[in-house]
Write a protein that holds these residues in place. Structure first.
Motif, PDB file in Angstrom:
ATOM      1  N   CYS A  51       0.832  -1.197   0.000  1.00  0.00           N
ATOM      2  CA  CYS A  51       0.000   0.000   0.000  1.00  0.00           C
ATOM      3  C   CYS A  51       0.874   1.258   0.000  1.00  0.00           C
ATOM      4  O   CYS A  51       1.873   1.318   0.721  1.00  0.00           O
ATOM      5  CB  CYS A  51      -0.915  -0.011   1.214  1.00  0.00           C
ATOM      6  N   ASP A  52       0.473   2.243  -0.780  1.00  0.00           N
ATOM      7  CA  ASP A  52       1.273   3.469  -0.837  1.00  0.00           C
ATOM      8  C   ASP A  52       0.839   4.513   0.189  1.00  0.00           C
ATOM      9  O   ASP A  52       1.240   5.667   0.114  1.00  0.00           O
ATOM     10  CB  ASP A  52       1.288   4.056  -2.252  1.00  0.00           C
ATOM     11  N   CYS A  53       0.058   4.099   1.177  1.00  0.00           N
ATOM     12  CA  CYS A  53      -0.301   5.023   2.255  1.00  0.00           C
ATOM     13  C   CYS A  53       0.854   5.156   3.259  1.00  0.00           C
ATOM     14  O   CYS A  53       0.825   6.030   4.122  1.00  0.00           O
ATOM     15  CB  CYS A  53      -1.572   4.578   2.964  1.00  0.00           C
ATOM     16  N   ARG A  54       1.851   4.299   3.149  1.00  0.00           N
ATOM     17  CA  ARG A  54       3.020   4.356   4.033  1.00  0.00           C
ATOM     18  C   ARG A  54       4.148   5.124   3.356  1.00  0.00           C
ATOM     19  O   ARG A  54       4.162   5.293   2.144  1.00  0.00           O
ATOM     20  CB  ARG A  54       3.495   2.939   4.373  1.00  0.00           C
ATOM     21  N   SER A  55       5.119   5.554   4.139  1.00  0.00           N
ATOM     22  CA  SER A  55       6.230   6.323   3.569  1.00  0.00           C
ATOM     23  C   SER A  55       7.230   5.447   2.814  1.00  0.00           C
ATOM     24  O   SER A  55       8.013   5.948   2.026  1.00  0.00           O
ATOM     25  CB  SER A  55       6.950   7.115   4.658  1.00  0.00           C
ATOM     26  N   THR A  56       7.180   4.139   3.034  1.00  0.00           N
ATOM     27  CA  THR A  56       8.018   3.201   2.284  1.00  0.00           C
ATOM     28  C   THR A  56       7.111   2.207   1.576  1.00  0.00           C
ATOM     29  O   THR A  56       6.247   1.589   2.197  1.00  0.00           O
ATOM     30  CB  THR A  56       9.003   2.463   3.208  1.00  0.00           C
ATOM     31  N   VAL A  57       7.329   2.077   0.272  1.00  0.00           N
ATOM     32  CA  VAL A  57       6.525   1.179  -0.564  1.00  0.00           C
ATOM     33  C   VAL A  57       7.447   0.134  -1.165  1.00  0.00           C
ATOM     34  O   VAL A  57       8.576   0.442  -1.569  1.00  0.00           O
ATOM     35  CB  VAL A  57       5.834   1.977  -1.698  1.00  0.00           C
ATOM     36  N   TYR A  58       6.969  -1.104  -1.213  1.00  0.00           N
ATOM     37  CA  TYR A  58       7.746  -2.197  -1.784  1.00  0.00           C
ATOM     38  C   TYR A  58       7.027  -2.723  -3.024  1.00  0.00           C
ATOM     39  O   TYR A  58       5.786  -2.755  -3.067  1.00  0.00           O
ATOM     40  CB  TYR A  58       7.902  -3.332  -0.773  1.00  0.00           C
ATOM     41  N   GLU A  59       7.808  -3.165  -4.021  1.00  0.00           N
ATOM     42  CA  GLU A  59       7.255  -3.733  -5.240  1.00  0.00           C
ATOM     43  C   GLU A  59       8.021  -5.003  -5.597  1.00  0.00           C
ATOM     44  O   GLU A  59       9.251  -5.018  -5.518  1.00  0.00           O
ATOM     45  CB  GLU A  59       7.387  -2.752  -6.410  1.00  0.00           C
ATOM     46  N   LEU A  60       7.288  -6.028  -5.992  1.00  0.00           N
ATOM     47  CA  LEU A  60       7.900  -7.247  -6.513  1.00  0.00           C
ATOM     48  C   LEU A  60       7.913  -7.095  -8.024  1.00  0.00           C
ATOM     49  O   LEU A  60       6.866  -6.919  -8.650  1.00  0.00           O
ATOM     50  CB  LEU A  60       7.100  -8.480  -6.099  1.00  0.00           C
ATOM     51  N   CYS A  61       9.110  -7.142  -8.613  1.00  0.00           N
ATOM     52  CA  CYS A  61       9.287  -6.852 -10.035  1.00  0.00           C
ATOM     53  C   CYS A  61       9.807  -8.066 -10.792  1.00  0.00           C
ATOM     54  O   CYS A  61      10.647  -8.802 -10.278  1.00  0.00           O
ATOM     55  CB  CYS A  61      10.292  -5.708 -10.206  1.00  0.00           C
ATOM     56  N   HIS A  62       9.320  -8.238 -12.015  1.00  0.00           N
ATOM     57  CA  HIS A  62       9.812  -9.263 -12.934  1.00  0.00           C
ATOM     58  C   HIS A  62      10.413  -8.577 -14.148  1.00  0.00           C
ATOM     59  O   HIS A  62       9.821  -7.640 -14.683  1.00  0.00           O
ATOM     60  CB  HIS A  62       8.680 -10.176 -13.397  1.00  0.00           C
ATOM     61  N   ALA A  63      11.575  -9.052 -14.566  1.00  0.00           N
ATOM     62  CA  ALA A  63      12.224  -8.487 -15.755  1.00  0.00           C
ATOM     63  C   ALA A  63      13.310  -9.446 -16.235  1.00  0.00           C
ATOM     64  O   ALA A  63      14.078  -9.978 -15.434  1.00  0.00           O
ATOM     65  CB  ALA A  63      12.842  -7.134 -15.434  1.00  0.00           C
ATOM     66  N   GLY A  64      13.368  -9.648 -17.530  1.00  0.00           N
ATOM     67  CA  GLY A  64      14.442 -10.444 -18.114  1.00  0.00           C
ATOM     68  C   GLY A  64      14.562 -11.847 -17.566  1.00  0.00           C
ATOM     69  O   GLY A  64      15.669 -12.362 -17.430  1.00  0.00           O
ATOM     70  N   GLY A  65      13.444 -12.484 -17.199  1.00  0.00           N
ATOM     71  CA  GLY A  65      13.486 -13.849 -16.688  1.00  0.00           C
ATOM     72  C   GLY A  65      13.921 -13.958 -15.238  1.00  0.00           C
ATOM     73  O   GLY A  65      14.154 -15.052 -14.743  1.00  0.00           O
ATOM     74  N   GLN A  66      14.044 -12.835 -14.559  1.00  0.00           N
ATOM     75  CA  GLN A  66      14.423 -12.821 -13.145  1.00  0.00           C
ATOM     76  C   GLN A  66      13.464 -11.914 -12.376  1.00  0.00           C
ATOM     77  O   GLN A  66      12.622 -11.252 -12.966  1.00  0.00           O
ATOM     78  CB  GLN A  66      15.854 -12.319 -12.978  1.00  0.00           C
ATOM     79  N   ALA A  67      13.612 -11.880 -11.067  1.00  0.00           N
ATOM     80  CA  ALA A  67      12.752 -11.057 -10.223  1.00  0.00           C
ATOM     81  C   ALA A  67      13.586 -10.366  -9.156  1.00  0.00           C
ATOM     82  O   ALA A  67      14.662 -10.831  -8.785  1.00  0.00           O
ATOM     83  CB  ALA A  67      11.670 -11.920  -9.577  1.00  0.00           C
ATOM     84  N   HIS A  68      13.078  -9.241  -8.688  1.00  0.00           N
ATOM     85  CA  HIS A  68      13.724  -8.519  -7.598  1.00  0.00           C
ATOM     86  C   HIS A  68      12.670  -7.712  -6.850  1.00  0.00           C
ATOM     87  O   HIS A  68      11.543  -7.539  -7.322  1.00  0.00           O
ATOM     88  CB  HIS A  68      14.845  -7.606  -8.107  1.00  0.00           C
ATOM     89  N   THR A  69      13.032  -7.225  -5.685  1.00  0.00           N
ATOM     90  CA  THR A  69      12.153  -6.371  -4.903  1.00  0.00           C
ATOM     91  C   THR A  69      12.710  -4.962  -4.919  1.00  0.00           C
ATOM     92  O   THR A  69      13.914  -4.767  -4.752  1.00  0.00           O
ATOM     93  CB  THR A  69      12.041  -6.880  -3.442  1.00  0.00           C
ATOM     94  N   ARG A  70      11.834  -4.003  -5.127  1.00  0.00           N
ATOM     95  CA  ARG A  70      12.211  -2.586  -5.133  1.00  0.00           C
ATOM     96  C   ARG A  70      11.596  -1.911  -3.910  1.00  0.00           C
ATOM     97  O   ARG A  70      10.432  -2.138  -3.580  1.00  0.00           O
ATOM     98  CB  ARG A  70      11.670  -1.922  -6.402  1.00  0.00           C
ATOM     99  N   ARG A  71      12.395  -1.096  -3.242  1.00  0.00           N
ATOM    100  CA  ARG A  71      11.939  -0.345  -2.065  1.00  0.00           C
ATOM    101  C   ARG A  71      12.025   1.143  -2.396  1.00  0.00           C
ATOM    102  O   ARG A  71      13.106   1.646  -2.730  1.00  0.00           O
ATOM    103  CB  ARG A  71      12.812  -0.670  -0.859  1.00  0.00           C
ATOM    104  N   THR A  72      10.916   1.842  -2.293  1.00  0.00           N
ATOM    105  CA  THR A  72      10.891   3.282  -2.523  1.00  0.00           C
ATOM    106  C   THR A  72      10.560   3.966  -1.206  1.00  0.00           C
ATOM    107  O   THR A  72       9.506   3.736  -0.627  1.00  0.00           O
ATOM    108  CB  THR A  72       9.848   3.660  -3.591  1.00  0.00           C
ATOM    109  N   SER A  73      11.481   4.790  -0.744  1.00  0.00           N
ATOM    110  CA  SER A  73      11.295   5.506   0.513  1.00  0.00           C
ATOM    111  C   SER A  73      11.012   6.978   0.221  1.00  0.00           C
ATOM    112  O   SER A  73      11.739   7.615  -0.533  1.00  0.00           O
ATOM    113  CB  SER A  73      12.543   5.389   1.388  1.00  0.00           C
ATOM    114  N   ARG A  74       9.957   7.484   0.831  1.00  0.00           N
ATOM    115  CA  ARG A  74       9.618   8.899   0.705  1.00  0.00           C
ATOM    116  C   ARG A  74       9.889   9.638   2.013  1.00  0.00           C
ATOM    117  O   ARG A  74       9.411  10.748   2.212  1.00  0.00           O
ATOM    118  CB  ARG A  74       8.155   9.043   0.305  1.00  0.00           C
TER     119      ARG A  74
END
Length: 105
Positions: A51-74
């Motif tokens: 949820c983007d109601c928090r100051s830190t948002v996490y995303e599970l990403c797929h790209a190029g046959g692999q996956a990673h987690t992205r953390r965006t801090s506001r």
């Protein structure tokens, strides 16, 4: 989600948040190795997010046959975007589940 009956109808009241929140960190949690965002792929598909109601948002990403987690801090003290290393889809899913349960940070 809450619901109540008015006459013959049922009224459903939705909370403002539709995406999951990350649980508080457990006493013994796994430290995730975060690094600066890397533009390795032309396209990244975000398949899950918190949820983007928090100051830190996490995303599970797929790209190029692999996956990673992205953390965006506001947060003013530590703004920015960080990512994990690239993993297999299975390993990334396990990390994502641990993050949501508070077993990883």
């Amino acid at each position: 989600m809450l619901g109540h009956r008015i006459g013959a109808s049922i009224v459903i009241v939705l909370s403002e948040c539709f995406s999951p929140h990350v649980a508080p960190a457990q006493e013994r949690y796994t430290q995730i190795g975060w690094r600066g965002a890397v533009d390795r792929e032309d396209r990244v598909r975000v398949v899950a997010w918190t949820c983007d109601c928090r100051s830190t948002v996490y995303e599970l990403c797929h790209a190029g046959g692999q996956a990673h987690t992205r953390r965006t801090s506001r947060k003013k003290a530590e703004p920015g975007i960080h990512e994990t290393f690239r993993w297999t889809f299975n390993d990334a899913d396990k990390l994502w589940a641990a993050l949501l349960r508070g077993k990883a940070r």
